[in-house]
Design a protein around this motif. Structure first.
Motif, mmCIF file in Angstrom:
data_model
loop_
_atom_site.group_PDB
_atom_site.id
_atom_site.type_symbol
_atom_site.label_atom_id
_atom_site.label_comp_id
_atom_site.label_asym_id
_atom_site.label_seq_id
_atom_site.Cartn_x
_atom_site.Cartn_y
_atom_site.Cartn_z
ATOM 1 N N GLU A 152 118.159 33.051 5.802
ATOM 2 C CA GLU A 152 118.944 33.771 6.808
ATOM 3 C C GLU A 152 118.307 35.093 7.222
ATOM 4 N N LYS A 153 117.113 35.380 6.725
ATOM 5 C CA LYS A 153 116.452 36.650 7.046
ATOM 6 C C LYS A 153 115.372 36.468 8.107
ATOM 7 N N ASN A 154 115.146 37.506 8.909
ATOM 8 C CA ASN A 154 113.940 37.595 9.721
ATOM 9 C C ASN A 154 112.821 38.077 8.800
ATOM 10 N N LYS A 155 111.625 37.512 8.915
ATOM 11 C CA LYS A 155 110.588 37.842 7.943
ATOM 12 C C LYS A 155 109.189 37.728 8.542
ATOM 13 N N ILE A 156 108.264 38.454 7.906
ATOM 14 C CA ILE A 156 106.835 38.320 8.176
ATOM 15 C C ILE A 156 106.235 37.558 7.006
ATOM 16 N N VAL A 157 105.516 36.478 7.294
ATOM 17 C CA VAL A 157 104.884 35.679 6.237
ATOM 18 C C VAL A 157 103.379 35.864 6.345
ATOM 19 N N CYS A 158 102.768 36.270 5.235
ATOM 20 C CA CYS A 158 101.316 36.416 5.166
ATOM 21 C C CYS A 158 100.784 35.382 4.184
ATOM 22 N N PHE A 159 100.144 34.352 4.730
ATOM 23 C CA PHE A 159 99.535 33.337 3.874
ATOM 24 C C PHE A 159 98.065 33.688 3.673
ATOM 25 N N VAL A 160 97.646 33.819 2.410
ATOM 26 C CA VAL A 160 96.284 34.239 2.064
ATOM 27 C C VAL A 160 95.500 33.023 1.588
ATOM 28 N N SER A 161 94.334 32.788 2.201
ATOM 29 C CA SER A 161 93.473 31.676 1.803
ATOM 30 C C SER A 161 92.030 32.170 1.785
ATOM 31 N N GLY A 162 91.530 32.485 0.597
ATOM 32 C CA GLY A 162 90.185 33.049 0.492
ATOM 33 C C GLY A 162 90.135 34.383 1.234
ATOM 34 N N THR A 163 89.237 34.488 2.211
ATOM 35 C CA THR A 163 89.150 35.710 3.016
ATOM 36 C C THR A 163 89.965 35.601 4.303
ATOM 37 N N SER A 164 90.617 34.462 4.531
ATOM 38 C CA SER A 164 91.410 34.274 5.753
ATOM 39 C C SER A 164 92.846 34.708 5.522
ATOM 40 N N ARG A 165 93.428 35.306 6.575
ATOM 41 C CA ARG A 165 94.829 35.715 6.559
ATOM 42 C C ARG A 165 95.532 35.036 7.737
ATOM 43 N N PHE A 166 96.678 34.429 7.460
ATOM 44 C CA PHE A 166 97.471 33.791 8.510
ATOM 45 C C PHE A 166 98.838 34.462 8.528
ATOM 46 N N LEU A 167 99.133 35.164 9.616
ATOM 47 C CA LEU A 167 100.380 35.920 9.740
ATOM 48 C C LEU A 167 101.341 35.193 10.672
ATOM 49 N N PHE A 168 102.616 35.131 10.264
ATOM 50 C CA PHE A 168 103.644 34.477 11.057
ATOM 51 C C PHE A 168 104.867 35.395 11.132
ATOM 52 N N ILE A 169 105.488 35.452 12.309
ATOM 53 C CA ILE A 169 106.757 36.161 12.478
ATOM 54 C C ILE A 169 107.842 35.100 12.617
ATOM 55 N N PHE A 170 108.833 35.160 11.735
ATOM 56 C CA PHE A 170 109.941 34.205 11.765
ATOM 57 C C PHE A 170 111.249 34.928 12.078
ATOM 58 N N GLU A 171 111.991 34.396 13.044
ATOM 59 C CA GLU A 171 113.377 34.792 13.251
ATOM 60 C C GLU A 171 114.225 33.720 12.581
ATOM 61 N N LYS A 172 114.651 34.010 11.350
ATOM 62 C CA LYS A 172 115.262 33.018 10.468
ATOM 63 C C LYS A 172 114.279 31.858 10.282
ATOM 64 N N SER A 173 114.547 30.669 10.873
ATOM 65 C CA SER A 173 113.642 29.529 10.692
ATOM 66 C C SER A 173 112.722 29.290 11.873
ATOM 67 N N GLU A 174 112.854 30.107 12.924
ATOM 68 C CA GLU A 174 112.036 29.907 14.117
ATOM 69 C C GLU A 174 110.771 30.756 14.049
ATOM 70 N N MET A 175 109.625 30.116 14.224
ATOM 71 C CA MET A 175 108.364 30.839 14.261
ATOM 72 C C MET A 175 108.127 31.348 15.676
ATOM 73 N N LEU A 176 107.989 32.679 15.826
ATOM 74 C CA LEU A 176 107.880 33.290 17.148
ATOM 75 C C LEU A 176 106.437 33.535 17.568
ATOM 76 N N ILE A 177 105.607 33.936 16.621
ATOM 77 C CA ILE A 177 104.207 34.230 16.958
ATOM 78 C C ILE A 177 103.377 34.137 15.684
ATOM 79 N N MET A 178 102.081 33.847 15.829
ATOM 80 C CA MET A 178 101.199 33.754 14.668
ATOM 81 C C MET A 178 99.820 34.288 15.039
#
Length: 437
Positions: A152-178
């Protein structure tokens, strides 16, 4: 058929070949150009793939009425909306999520151009069966939302893979931008700056205020300078970098309708499936007809002689048949009532003995809420909980409970386990009734 779950993270591929216990799965990490070597080495026949589509774009639209749950209608509406917004986009694949209120229907779309699918063309040509293809954020959000508080939260998700970073902005379960950017092997101040900039962008440009930052794919460490609270999540603590393929395994049922495989490939797979079934049916029909003809010709040749032999046998043993009929009549009149009484006595089942076997099968982490027993059919319905600190403990205790039930004569006919809450439901039949008589 051996299957594998692959997460393509930039130039790195992380793979899992699942086993009965997820902790015993085979984990592999290799470069993107080594996918074919991995498939050949492990004789993989089915693939489930997650990938970061850099040109994926998303939008949301609404309609001033409620739309019925009809797949063809919804897909047509989404397709037309994509065409209207992106007329230059000729070939594309999409998935969508529908949200309904009293007066409106909201639809969130995720669109990927067909040009992004070049990396799977070689797999298709090699006749590798790609069962599902997910944008990276899909298995991530299912894993995150397994925590009801985070869902139920809006959140920033940072997935770390080696030297790569994948950032996602979620409004609850909806991904808005990456977005994707390069860092170092471990988190640094540069990552903090990038994440804080993403938070500000979300607030100022998207009008969405994140409440928390979530790190996935890396070990827990101290991170200073972030403008929001943060936490680290992992499916298995010792294999945190395999979070995406692990999520694909654990939430496979939920992910079924989220695949973004190209439409042409889906149609091709469906056509091949029908053709394979048709070929198998025709082959079986040909074999059956050939065998039938051979048997029929043989039977015609020997039928007359067989009938004559049986007639002679009956005439020779006529008196034996008469004596047998008299014995049967005597059994029916004198002995059958006693046999019926014995059978009735043997059919009475001691339900206490059945409960005792069930209690013997219960382990420490299994709690039973309700038990229903049908003593005539030897059917039992169990509801309860598999407890534990994490998904793995719940799954292990549940599988152990099932194994002990089987060892004590129960055949499981239906089962259900909610791994996130631990709720379980089992229907079983006791197969060795003689022991309880």
């Amino acid at each position: 058929m051996k299957k594998a779950y692959l997460s393509i993270e930039g130039n790195i591929v992380k793979a899992i070949i699942p086993k009965k216990d997820i902790e015993d799965a085979e984990f592999s990490e290799f470069s993107r150009d080594e996918i074919f070597g991995f498939i050949k080495e492990y004789s993989i026949k089915e693939l489930y793939i997650s990938v970061f589509f850099s040109d994926l774009y998303t939008f949301k639209f609404s309609l001033p009425f409620q739309i019925p749950e009809k797949k063809k209608i919804l897909e047509k509406l989404v397709f037309n909306e994509i065409r209207k917004r992106s007329p230059s986009l000729q070939q594309f694949s999409f998935i969508y999520e529908k949200y309904t209120t009293e007066a409106r229907t909201w639809i969130r779309c995720y669109v990927v151009p067909e040009s992004s699918y070049q990396f799977i063309e070689e797999l298709i040509e090699a006749k590798i069966n790609i069962k599902a293809l997910y944008p990276m954020h899909i298995p991530l959000i299912f894993f995150i939302n397994s925590d009801s508080e985070l869902a139920e939260k809006n959140k920033i998700v940072c997935f770390v893979s080696g030297t790569s970073r994948f950032l996602f902005i979620f409004e609850k379960s909806e991904m808005l931008i990456m977005r994707e950017f390069e860092g170092r092997e471990s988190l640094t101040d540069e990552d903090t700056v990038n994440i804080n900039m993403t938070v500000n962008y979300s607030i100022q440009n998207l009008r969405v205020t994140p409440e928390e930052i979530i790190f996935i794919g890396t070990k827990h460490k101290e991170v200073s300078g972030l403008i929001l609270p943060h936490r680290f999540l992992s499916v298995l603590p010792e294999n945190e970098k395999y979070a995406i393929p692990l999520s694909m395994v654990l939430f496979e049922e939920n992910l079924k309708k989220r695949s973004i495989l190209p439409q042409l490939y889906r149609k091709f797979k469906k056509t091949m499936k029908y053709l394979n079934y048709a070929s198998l049916v025709l082959l079986m029909a040909a074999v059956v007809l050939f065998g039938y003809n051979i048997v029929y010709l043989y039977d015609l040749n020997s039928l007359y002689h067989s009938l004559n032999s049986q007639k002679q046998y009956i005439l020779q043993h006529k008196q034996e048949f008469i004596n047998l009929q008299q014995s049967i009549k005597k059994y029916e009149t004198e002995l059958k009532p006693f046999q019926d009484l014995r059978n009735k006595r043997n059919s009475i089942i001691d339900t206490r003995a059945l409960l005792m076997k069930l209690i013997q099968a219960k382990t420490e982490l299994i709690y039973l809420d309700s038990i229903e027993i049908d003593p005539e059919k030897l059917e039992i319905k169990i509801k309860g909980k598999s407890t534990g600190k994490n998904f793995s403990e719940r799954q292990i205790s549940y599988l152990k409970f099932k194994e002990l039930l089987s060892q004590r004569g129960f055949k499981i006919t239906n089962e259900k386990l909610d791994i996130t809450k631990g709720d379980l439901s089992i229907d079983a039949v006791y197969e060795y009734s003689g022991i309880l008589q």
